[in-house]
Design a protein around this motif. Structure first.
Motif, PDB file in Angstrom:
ATOM      1  N   SER A  82      -1.568  -6.969 -10.558  1.00  0.00           N
ATOM      2  CA  SER A  82      -2.558  -6.011 -11.065  1.00  0.00           C
ATOM      3  C   SER A  82      -2.080  -4.610 -10.725  1.00  0.00           C
ATOM      4  O   SER A  82      -1.178  -4.441  -9.874  1.00  0.00           O
ATOM      5  N   GLY A  83      -2.723  -3.628 -11.356  1.00  0.00           N
ATOM      6  CA  GLY A  83      -2.407  -2.251 -10.991  1.00  0.00           C
ATOM      7  C   GLY A  83      -2.738  -1.999  -9.530  1.00  0.00           C
ATOM      8  O   GLY A  83      -1.980  -1.357  -8.799  1.00  0.00           O
ATOM      9  N   MET A  84      -3.870  -2.527  -9.088  1.00  0.00           N
ATOM     10  CA  MET A  84      -4.281  -2.288  -7.707  1.00  0.00           C
ATOM     11  C   MET A  84      -3.319  -2.922  -6.708  1.00  0.00           C
ATOM     12  O   MET A  84      -3.063  -2.340  -5.651  1.00  0.00           O
ATOM     13  N   TYR A 107      -8.377   7.244 -10.480  1.00  0.00           N
ATOM     14  CA  TYR A 107      -8.880   5.890 -10.655  1.00  0.00           C
ATOM     15  C   TYR A 107      -9.570   5.474  -9.359  1.00  0.00           C
ATOM     16  O   TYR A 107      -8.980   5.550  -8.282  1.00  0.00           O
ATOM     17  N   GLU A 151      -2.389  11.829 -11.180  1.00  0.00           N
ATOM     18  CA  GLU A 151      -2.787  10.987 -12.312  1.00  0.00           C
ATOM     19  C   GLU A 151      -2.909  11.954 -13.477  1.00  0.00           C
ATOM     20  O   GLU A 151      -3.620  12.954 -13.376  1.00  0.00           O
ATOM     21  N   ASN A 155      -8.647  10.255 -15.181  1.00  0.00           N
ATOM     22  CA  ASN A 155      -9.623   9.343 -15.717  1.00  0.00           C
ATOM     23  C   ASN A 155     -10.980   9.627 -15.058  1.00  0.00           C
ATOM     24  O   ASN A 155     -11.038   9.559 -13.836  1.00  0.00           O
ATOM     25  N   ASP A 180       0.607   8.347 -11.647  1.00  0.00           N
ATOM     26  CA  ASP A 180      -0.109   7.279 -12.331  1.00  0.00           C
ATOM     27  C   ASP A 180      -0.082   7.608 -13.821  1.00  0.00           C
ATOM     28  O   ASP A 180      -0.768   8.522 -14.287  1.00  0.00           O
ATOM     29  N   THR A 182      -0.749   5.452 -16.295  1.00  0.00           N
ATOM     30  CA  THR A 182      -1.452   4.391 -17.026  1.00  0.00           C
ATOM     31  C   THR A 182      -1.902   4.851 -18.410  1.00  0.00           C
ATOM     32  O   THR A 182      -1.784   4.124 -19.396  1.00  0.00           O
ATOM     33  N   PHE A 200       3.737   4.841 -11.490  1.00  0.00           N
ATOM     34  CA  PHE A 200       2.856   3.682 -11.385  1.00  0.00           C
ATOM     35  C   PHE A 200       2.098   3.552 -12.702  1.00  0.00           C
ATOM     36  O   PHE A 200       1.706   4.563 -13.287  1.00  0.00           O
ATOM     37  N   SER A 202      -1.015   0.822 -14.544  1.00  0.00           N
ATOM     38  CA  SER A 202      -1.720  -0.446 -14.701  1.00  0.00           C
ATOM     39  C   SER A 202      -1.208  -1.056 -15.994  1.00  0.00           C
ATOM     40  O   SER A 202      -1.488  -0.542 -17.083  1.00  0.00           O
ATOM     41  N   THR A 204      -2.198  -3.656 -17.222  1.00  0.00           N
ATOM     42  CA  THR A 204      -3.381  -4.216 -17.881  1.00  0.00           C
ATOM     43  C   THR A 204      -3.718  -3.418 -19.140  1.00  0.00           C
ATOM     44  O   THR A 204      -4.351  -3.941 -20.054  1.00  0.00           O
ATOM     45  N   LYS A 205      -3.288  -2.143 -19.150  1.00  0.00           N
ATOM     46  CA  LYS A 205      -3.750  -1.211 -20.193  1.00  0.00           C
ATOM     47  C   LYS A 205      -2.730  -1.127 -21.332  1.00  0.00           C
ATOM     48  O   LYS A 205      -2.437  -2.126 -21.945  1.00  0.00           O
ATOM     49  N   GLY A 215      -2.087  -6.530 -14.713  1.00  0.00           N
ATOM     50  CA  GLY A 215      -0.735  -6.321 -14.197  1.00  0.00           C
ATOM     51  C   GLY A 215      -0.561  -4.890 -13.752  1.00  0.00           C
ATOM     52  O   GLY A 215      -1.354  -4.010 -14.113  1.00  0.00           O
ATOM     53  N   LEU A 335      -9.180  -0.131 -20.669  1.00  0.00           N
ATOM     54  CA  LEU A 335      -8.653   0.796 -21.679  1.00  0.00           C
ATOM     55  C   LEU A 335      -7.285   0.313 -22.156  1.00  0.00           C
ATOM     56  O   LEU A 335      -6.697  -0.599 -21.580  1.00  0.00           O
TER      57      LEU A 335
HETATM   58  N1  PLP Z   1      -5.021   3.465 -12.619  1.00  0.00           N
HETATM   59  C1  PLP Z   1      -5.766   3.715 -13.701  1.00  0.00           C
HETATM   60  C2  PLP Z   1      -5.675   5.089 -14.340  1.00  0.00           C
HETATM   61  C3  PLP Z   1      -6.619   2.739 -14.225  1.00  0.00           C
HETATM   62  O1  PLP Z   1      -7.373   3.010 -15.314  1.00  0.00           O
HETATM   63  C4  PLP Z   1      -6.689   1.463 -13.595  1.00  0.00           C
HETATM   64  C5  PLP Z   1      -7.624   0.411 -14.084  1.00  0.00           C
HETATM   65  O2  PLP Z   1      -8.610   0.686 -14.750  1.00  0.00           O
HETATM   66  C6  PLP Z   1      -5.913   1.244 -12.461  1.00  0.00           C
HETATM   67  C7  PLP Z   1      -5.091   2.258 -12.019  1.00  0.00           C
HETATM   68  C8  PLP Z   1      -5.964  -0.084 -11.735  1.00  0.00           C
HETATM   69  O3  PLP Z   1      -5.318  -1.090 -12.447  1.00  0.00           O
HETATM   70  P1  PLP Z   1      -5.772  -2.636 -12.502  1.00  0.00           P
HETATM   71  O4  PLP Z   1      -7.156  -2.698 -13.027  1.00  0.00           O
HETATM   72  O5  PLP Z   1      -4.732  -3.261 -13.379  1.00  0.00           O
HETATM   73  O6  PLP Z   1      -5.683  -3.159 -11.093  1.00  0.00           O
END
Ligand code: PLP
Length: 384
Positions: A82-84, A107, A151, A155, A180, A182, A200, A202, A204-205, A215, A335
């Protein structure tokens, strides 16, 4: 074997073909999935390939990492569950007394983890206002600041930070710059080329783009002991992405440029259409000329302003009604997927968040923009 190419290809070509992948034996143009958790050794008891045990990675993941490293112009990339988990692995390398500089509105998971590190690890954190020029530079403590976290766009207000300028101030104070990206992957923002030490995202996006895996990606400018420490954390915590998810991620990455182009064009059209709407207090989008970060964004986001925008309703109640009345935009968090999402951001922010209660975040997908505009118009109308 296919003959080698006679010319250098562009990044979008390499990403679309997962680095010109063709299976060397049977010619398949799509990579397979290698789900094995363990890997046999040869007659000398040496590993036959790069992997020994899947907690530290797998061949499908290695392919996804090669595509991401190429896209970002990185020395190497690592992909997490995950991103986290990627964020946590980076922060795990901090020592008591280290100082970190991070945006006040970032985030929320990253901010919460930094606050936890402050409470339990003796890390010091200064949060800066990304919308105020020089706030980042003023937050840095030369010699003590180890990481500067940026970032961009932030966000969910989409404030823009000048990555090249941030790299200069971070490096002159002896700190590393982590971006970041993302919301603005390398198809629009070349963060490593602009001076970041680590990107870095995420995954996932936008990188995956289909809302069907979680991821996190890290892409590094230089392989050094710090990077190897992050790798050790990933191996010991078991947060390397598994093969099936890595395969989906490769599949998603192949259309990144197309999806991002479409989302950027549609977001700009939505922002332009709803700017000045009598039922709204405002539209936040870096592609609008009146956005405070527009000039930097226009320079830095060379492949479009992205698919993320926010609208400010007349009140918190109106915002919740709009998000409940859309019929094409889906009321959900996250997103960067092909489907457009609308979110009352306050609903998922932690207590004390600085996010405006009337803010609705929209992640624009790849649907017909006419449908998205009509949908938001009718939802605003019904929320009156
Ligand atoms: N950074 C940003 C800008 C995000 O929008 C998110 C998730 O919403 C994350 C980090 C964290 O990623 P993840 O949800 O894949 O753990």
């Amino acid at each position: 074997m296919r003959p080698p190419r006679q010319f250098t290809t562009r990044p979008e070509t390499r990403t679309a073909q997962a680095l010109h992948y063709v299976h060397p034996l049977h010619g398949a143009v799509v990579p397979g999935i290698e789900p094995s958790s363990t890997f046999a050794r040869d007659e000398n008891y040496d590993p036959m390939g790069a992997q020994v045990y899947a907690r530290s990675g797998n061949p499908t993941l290695a392919h996804a990492e090669a595509v991401l490293a190429d896209l970002d112009g990185a020395a190497e990339a690592m992909i997490f569950t995950s991103g986290m988990s990627a964020t946590v692995a980076v922060m795990e390398t901090l020592r008591a007394g280290d100082h970190v500089v991070a945006p006040r509105i970032m985030y929320h998971g990253g901010a919460v983890w930094l606050q936890r590190m402050e409470a339990v690890r003796g890390i010091e954190v200064t949060f800066y206002d990304a919308g105020v020029p020089d706030a980042l530079a003023a937050a840095i403590r030369p010699g003590q600041t180890r990481m500067v976290w940026v970032e961009t766009p932030t966000n969910p207000n989409w404030q823009i930070t000048d990555i090249a300028a941030a790299a200069d101030v971070a490096h002159s104070a002896g700190a590393r710059l982590i971006v970041d990206a993302t919301v603005s992957p390398a198809c629009t923002t070349r963060a490593l080329d602009l001076g970041a030490d680590l990107v870095f995202q995420s995954a996932t996006k936008y990188l995956n783009g289909h809302s069907d895996i979680t991821g996190g990606g890290l892409s590094v400018a230089t392989v050094d002991p710090w990077w190897e420490e992050i790798r050790d954390v990933r191996t010991l915590q078991g947060t390397a992405m598994a093969a099936f998810e890595a395969w989906l991620l490769i599949r998603g990455l192949r259309t990144l440029h197309l999806r991002f182009d479409r989302a950027s064009a549609s977001a700009l059209a939505l922002a332009a259409h709803f700017e000045g709407h009598p039922a709204l207090r405002g539209v936040l989008y870096p592609g609008l000329a009146n956005h405070p970060g527009h000039a930097i964004a226009a320079r830095q986001m060379t492949g479009g302003f992205g698919g993320m925008l926010s609208i400010l309703a007349s009140s918190e109640g109106a915002a919740r009604k709009i998000a409940s009345h859309t019929q094409v935009m889906l009321p959900a968090t996250s997103l960067g997927g092909v489907e457009t999402l609308i979110e009352h951001r306050m609903a998922v922010e932690p207590p004390g968040s600085a996010v405006a209660p009337e803010l609705l975040r929209i992640s624009v997908g790849i649907e017909a923009v006419e449908d998205l505009i009509a949908d938001l118009e009718q939802a605003i109308e019904r929320a009156q």
